[in-house]
Design a protein around this motif. Structure first.
Motif, PDB file in Angstrom:
ATOM      1  N   ALA A 118       0.802  -1.278   0.061  1.00  0.00           N
ATOM      2  CA  ALA A 118       0.050  -0.147  -0.059  1.00  0.00           C
ATOM      3  C   ALA A 118       0.893   1.276  -0.049  1.00  0.00           C
ATOM      4  CB  ALA A 118      -0.987   0.008   1.211  1.00  0.00           C
ATOM      5  N   LEU A 119       0.554   2.305  -0.978  1.00  0.00           N
ATOM      6  CA  LEU A 119       1.447   3.415  -1.164  1.00  0.00           C
ATOM      7  C   LEU A 119       0.760   4.398  -0.359  1.00  0.00           C
ATOM      8  CD1 LEU A 119       2.096   3.361  -4.912  1.00  0.00           C
ATOM      9  CD2 LEU A 119       3.475   2.385  -3.057  1.00  0.00           C
ATOM     10  N   ALA A 120       1.670   5.457   0.277  1.00  0.00           N
ATOM     11  CA  ALA A 120       1.184   6.410   1.009  1.00  0.00           C
ATOM     12  C   ALA A 120       1.240   7.524   0.126  1.00  0.00           C
ATOM     13  CB  ALA A 120       2.057   6.863   2.133  1.00  0.00           C
ATOM     14  N   VAL A 121       0.674   8.748   0.647  1.00  0.00           N
ATOM     15  CA  VAL A 121       1.111   9.987  -0.342  1.00  0.00           C
ATOM     16  C   VAL A 121       2.310  10.393  -0.362  1.00  0.00           C
ATOM     17  CG1 VAL A 121       0.487  12.751  -0.318  1.00  0.00           C
ATOM     18  CG2 VAL A 121      -1.159  11.065   0.359  1.00  0.00           C
ATOM     19  N   PHE A 134      11.963  -0.771   6.003  1.00  0.00           N
ATOM     20  CA  PHE A 134      10.971  -0.811   4.793  1.00  0.00           C
ATOM     21  C   PHE A 134       9.638  -1.462   5.511  1.00  0.00           C
ATOM     22  CE2 PHE A 134       8.763  -3.415   1.374  1.00  0.00           C
ATOM     23  CZ  PHE A 134       8.472  -2.147   0.681  1.00  0.00           C
ATOM     24  N   ASP A 135       8.400  -0.979   5.106  1.00  0.00           N
ATOM     25  CA  ASP A 135       7.122  -1.460   5.612  1.00  0.00           C
ATOM     26  C   ASP A 135       6.278  -1.665   4.329  1.00  0.00           C
ATOM     27  OD1 ASP A 135       4.931  -2.290   6.572  1.00  0.00           O
ATOM     28  OD2 ASP A 135       4.659  -0.383   7.942  1.00  0.00           O
ATOM     29  N   VAL A 185      20.140  -4.045   7.197  1.00  0.00           N
ATOM     30  CA  VAL A 185      19.518  -5.062   6.367  1.00  0.00           C
ATOM     31  C   VAL A 185      18.988  -6.045   7.277  1.00  0.00           C
ATOM     32  CG1 VAL A 185      20.222  -6.897   4.667  1.00  0.00           C
ATOM     33  CG2 VAL A 185      21.293  -4.729   4.773  1.00  0.00           C
ATOM     34  N   ASP A 186      17.735  -6.371   6.946  1.00  0.00           N
ATOM     35  CA  ASP A 186      16.863  -7.358   7.598  1.00  0.00           C
ATOM     36  C   ASP A 186      17.103  -8.551   6.861  1.00  0.00           C
ATOM     37  OD1 ASP A 186      14.930  -9.090   8.377  1.00  0.00           O
ATOM     38  OD2 ASP A 186      13.292  -7.718   8.473  1.00  0.00           O
ATOM     39  N   GLU A 187      18.027  -9.555   7.217  1.00  0.00           N
ATOM     40  CA  GLU A 187      18.314 -10.677   6.794  1.00  0.00           C
ATOM     41  C   GLU A 187      16.901 -11.594   6.027  1.00  0.00           C
ATOM     42  OE1 GLU A 187      21.678 -12.526   7.358  1.00  0.00           O
ATOM     43  OE2 GLU A 187      22.968 -10.992   8.184  1.00  0.00           O
ATOM     44  N   ASN A 188      15.901 -11.604   7.180  1.00  0.00           N
ATOM     45  CA  ASN A 188      14.850 -12.278   6.946  1.00  0.00           C
ATOM     46  C   ASN A 188      14.159 -11.748   5.532  1.00  0.00           C
ATOM     47  OD1 ASN A 188      14.945 -13.786   9.125  1.00  0.00           O
ATOM     48  ND2 ASN A 188      14.099 -11.910  10.325  1.00  0.00           N
ATOM     49  N   LYS A 189      14.429 -10.642   5.022  1.00  0.00           N
ATOM     50  CA  LYS A 189      13.828 -10.195   3.831  1.00  0.00           C
ATOM     51  C   LYS A 189      14.655 -10.497   2.527  1.00  0.00           C
ATOM     52  CE  LYS A 189      11.557  -6.058   5.820  1.00  0.00           C
ATOM     53  NZ  LYS A 189      11.527  -4.684   6.099  1.00  0.00           N
ATOM     54  N   LEU A 190      15.642 -11.105   2.562  1.00  0.00           N
ATOM     55  CA  LEU A 190      16.679 -11.250   1.477  1.00  0.00           C
ATOM     56  C   LEU A 190      16.147 -12.520   0.818  1.00  0.00           C
ATOM     57  CD1 LEU A 190      20.212 -11.150   3.342  1.00  0.00           C
ATOM     58  CD2 LEU A 190      19.124  -9.607   1.577  1.00  0.00           C
TER      59      LEU A 190
END
Length: 205
Positions: A118-121, A134-135, A185-190
């Motif tokens: 979902a994108l914010a303004v 990053f969310d 770096v969130d290694e869970n996102k790699l």
């Protein structure tokens, strides 16, 4: 976009058109043509609700209704197309986590949807998708304008602060960052990507 791509074909022809309502281009006779044109060019269509609705004040049922009805409308012309990105009208979202979940998963009148972001303004660049901050539930973006915090502002900002920008090394299977930024770096996102680090030579930076 196409004219720019012809002159700078290394830039790529990429865009997502976030549409709402039953006459998104204000040219009813060209709706089917334009929707197919976008998809045939490899570009994307995103959800902007049915009536450009402020989602922060809607009930759980109405959130699902305005998202699902927009999907149904597009499927009249593109029955196989999957819309799975939502641009929040006004950047607004419900305060409660219970309601927010319906921005991403829900159904109405037989239409089921699963949004992956979902994108914010727009007003600032987003962190890399492998950054701890990053969310995907509230993705920042930048306005394509010369106004304050528009794209011109940020291009000039990164020219003045080159260490603040992330530049891909072009290897889709590898994430490369300076050693001193490894901690963000969130290694869970790699996923299956490999993390590679390097040392910066401050003398030759």
């Amino acid at each position: 976009l196409e004219a720019f791509n012809k002159e700078h074909n290394d830039f790529g022809l990429e865009a997502t058109f976030f549409l709402y309502g039953e006459n998104p281009f204000r040219q009813k006779e060209l709706i089917e043509y334009k929707l197919n044109y976008i998809v045939d060019k490899g570009m994307d269509i995103g959800n902007h609700t049915t009536g450009h609705d402020n989602l922060s004040g809607l009930s759980e049922n109405d959130i699902q209704k305005t998202i699902a009805k927009n999907i149904n409308y597009i499927k009249q012309y593109l029955p196989e197309y999957e819309m799975n990105i939502l641009s929040l009208p006004y950047g607004a979202r419900p305060k409660s986590e219970e309601k927010r979940k319906y921005l991403f998963n829900g159904s109405f009148d037989g239409t089921v949807y699963n949004n992956i972001g979902a994108l914010a303004v727009g007003w600032k660049p987003e962190y890399s998708s492998i950054h701890k901050k990053f969310d995907y539930k509230y993705i920042h973006r930048v306005h394509g304008s010369s106004e304050e915090f528009g794209i011109r502002y940020w291009l000039e900002y990164f020219d003045k602060n080159p260490s603040k920008r992330y530049i891909s090394d072009g290897d889709k299977d590898t994430v490369t960052v300076p050693e001193d930024l490894k901690e963000v770096v969130d290694e869970n996102k790699l996923g299956e990507k490999v993390l590679r680090t390097y040392m910066i030579d401050e003398k030759n930076e």
